[in-house]
Design a protein around this motif. Structure first.
Motif, PDB file in Angstrom:
ATOM      1  N   ASP A 128      -7.663   1.289   2.021  1.00  0.00           N
ATOM      2  CA  ASP A 128      -7.526   2.540   2.764  1.00  0.00           C
ATOM      3  C   ASP A 128      -6.543   2.343   3.912  1.00  0.00           C
ATOM      4  OD1 ASP A 128      -8.125   5.278   3.230  1.00  0.00           O
ATOM      5  OD2 ASP A 128      -9.451   4.684   4.874  1.00  0.00           O
ATOM      6  N   VAL A 129      -6.627   1.197   4.588  1.00  0.00           N
ATOM      7  CA  VAL A 129      -5.668   0.879   5.655  1.00  0.00           C
ATOM      8  C   VAL A 129      -4.263   0.771   5.077  1.00  0.00           C
ATOM      9  CG1 VAL A 129      -4.945  -0.884   7.330  1.00  0.00           C
ATOM     10  CG2 VAL A 129      -7.361  -0.230   7.165  1.00  0.00           C
ATOM     11  N   ALA A 140      -3.056   2.206   2.363  1.00  0.00           N
ATOM     12  CA  ALA A 140      -2.577   3.534   1.960  1.00  0.00           C
ATOM     13  C   ALA A 140      -2.181   4.382   3.161  1.00  0.00           C
ATOM     14  CB  ALA A 140      -3.648   4.241   1.136  1.00  0.00           C
ATOM     15  N   THR A 141      -2.872   4.185   4.279  1.00  0.00           N
ATOM     16  CA  THR A 141      -2.622   4.999   5.465  1.00  0.00           C
ATOM     17  C   THR A 141      -1.502   4.436   6.332  1.00  0.00           C
ATOM     18  OG1 THR A 141      -4.940   5.664   5.473  1.00  0.00           O
ATOM     19  CG2 THR A 141      -3.710   6.020   7.504  1.00  0.00           C
ATOM     20  N   VAL A 142      -1.533   3.130   6.575  1.00  0.00           N
ATOM     21  CA  VAL A 142      -0.594   2.513   7.514  1.00  0.00           C
ATOM     22  C   VAL A 142       0.685   2.025   6.832  1.00  0.00           C
ATOM     23  CG1 VAL A 142      -0.332   0.699   9.269  1.00  0.00           C
ATOM     24  CG2 VAL A 142      -2.538   1.840   8.986  1.00  0.00           C
ATOM     25  N   PRO A 156       2.146   3.045   3.530  1.00  0.00           N
ATOM     26  CA  PRO A 156       2.266   3.747   2.244  1.00  0.00           C
ATOM     27  C   PRO A 156       3.417   3.228   1.371  1.00  0.00           C
ATOM     28  CG  PRO A 156       2.942   5.166   4.057  1.00  0.00           C
ATOM     29  CD  PRO A 156       2.338   3.941   4.667  1.00  0.00           C
ATOM     30  N   ARG A 172       2.123   0.212  -0.769  1.00  0.00           N
ATOM     31  CA  ARG A 172       0.934   0.373  -1.620  1.00  0.00           C
ATOM     32  C   ARG A 172       1.116  -0.246  -2.991  1.00  0.00           C
ATOM     33  NH1 ARG A 172       0.069   6.540  -2.152  1.00  0.00           N
ATOM     34  NH2 ARG A 172       2.304   6.358  -2.170  1.00  0.00           N
ATOM     35  N   SER A 218      -8.497   2.543  -2.600  1.00  0.00           N
ATOM     36  CA  SER A 218      -7.789   3.756  -2.186  1.00  0.00           C
ATOM     37  C   SER A 218      -6.319   3.639  -2.567  1.00  0.00           C
ATOM     38  CB  SER A 218      -7.905   3.953  -0.675  1.00  0.00           C
ATOM     39  OG  SER A 218      -9.239   4.097  -0.294  1.00  0.00           O
ATOM     40  N   PRO A 252      -3.917   7.892   1.119  1.00  0.00           N
ATOM     41  CA  PRO A 252      -4.625   7.995   2.405  1.00  0.00           C
ATOM     42  C   PRO A 252      -5.860   8.890   2.270  1.00  0.00           C
ATOM     43  CG  PRO A 252      -2.271   8.382   2.698  1.00  0.00           C
ATOM     44  CD  PRO A 252      -2.518   8.332   1.221  1.00  0.00           C
ATOM     45  N   SER A 253      -6.863   8.613   3.076  1.00  0.00           N
ATOM     46  CA  SER A 253      -8.106   9.380   2.992  1.00  0.00           C
ATOM     47  C   SER A 253      -7.974  10.779   3.587  1.00  0.00           C
ATOM     48  CB  SER A 253      -9.248   8.623   3.662  1.00  0.00           C
ATOM     49  OG  SER A 253      -8.901   8.308   4.985  1.00  0.00           O
ATOM     50  N   SER A 254      -6.965  11.000   4.415  1.00  0.00           N
ATOM     51  CA  SER A 254      -6.715  12.350   4.919  1.00  0.00           C
ATOM     52  C   SER A 254      -5.213  12.573   5.011  1.00  0.00           C
ATOM     53  CB  SER A 254      -7.369  12.549   6.287  1.00  0.00           C
ATOM     54  OG  SER A 254      -6.763  11.713   7.237  1.00  0.00           O
ATOM     55  N   ARG A 255      -4.839  13.837   4.909  1.00  0.00           N
ATOM     56  CA  ARG A 255      -3.423  14.194   4.945  1.00  0.00           C
ATOM     57  C   ARG A 255      -3.259  15.544   5.615  1.00  0.00           C
ATOM     58  NH1 ARG A 255      -0.992  13.133  -0.997  1.00  0.00           N
ATOM     59  NH2 ARG A 255      -2.059  11.217  -1.445  1.00  0.00           N
TER      60      ARG A 255
END
Length: 147
Positions: free
Chosen positions: A48-49, A51-53, A55, A58, A79, A82-85
């Motif tokens: 998750d980190v 994918a978010t930090v 990308p 990945r 993941s 990212p868990s949110s967009r």
């Protein structure tokens, strides 16, 4: 949570340093089975980190993970996005990027050990394409209401 603290989100920490840290601490430990693979929450948090930090990295990290661990159940738990967009305007370009990423990942993995993985990705791509069509219709109707 330790992985996030280890990344050192301080003023003097550059993205290259953070990338090295996540690679050294997170993915390397996971792929070398230093992280208990039954603790899927830790692995999910690490990806998750990523994918978010990170990308842009990945694909590299997922491929590295899969080289050492072909466990399908574990793969389905990590993941990929990212868990949110958030976005403004149309959601379609975001969906298209997701489809492109999933296709690249599916193209990158091969071998008998990864047949389930590829099927899973192909189904996900199909679902994303269907979702894209729904979004196109919804956005068209929303725009039509304003005319």
């Amino acid at each position: 949570m330790a992985i996030i603290i280890s990344l050192g989100y301080g003023k003097n920490q550059g993205m290259a340093h953070k990338s090295k840290m996540i690679s050294a601490i997170g993915v390397r430990n996971v792929v070398e089975n230093k992280v208990d693979l039954t603790k899927s929450r830790k692995i999910k948090d690490i990806f998750d980190v990523i994918a978010t930090v990170f990308p842009g990295k990945r694909l590299e990290y997922i491929k590295e993970f899969l080289e050492k661990n072909s466990n399908f159940d574990m793969f389905t738990k990590i993941s990929l996005f990212p868990s949110s967009r958030s976005w403004s305007g149309s959601e379609v370009p975001l969906i298209e990027k997701d489809i492109e990423f999933l296709q690249k990942l599916a193209d990158e993995i091969s071998g008998v050990d990864y047949l389930e993985h590829k099927l899973y990705l192909k189904e996900w791509i199909s679902d994303k394409k269907q979702y894209k069509q729904k979004v196109l219709k919804r956005e068209y109707m929303e725009n039509f209401e304003y005319i």
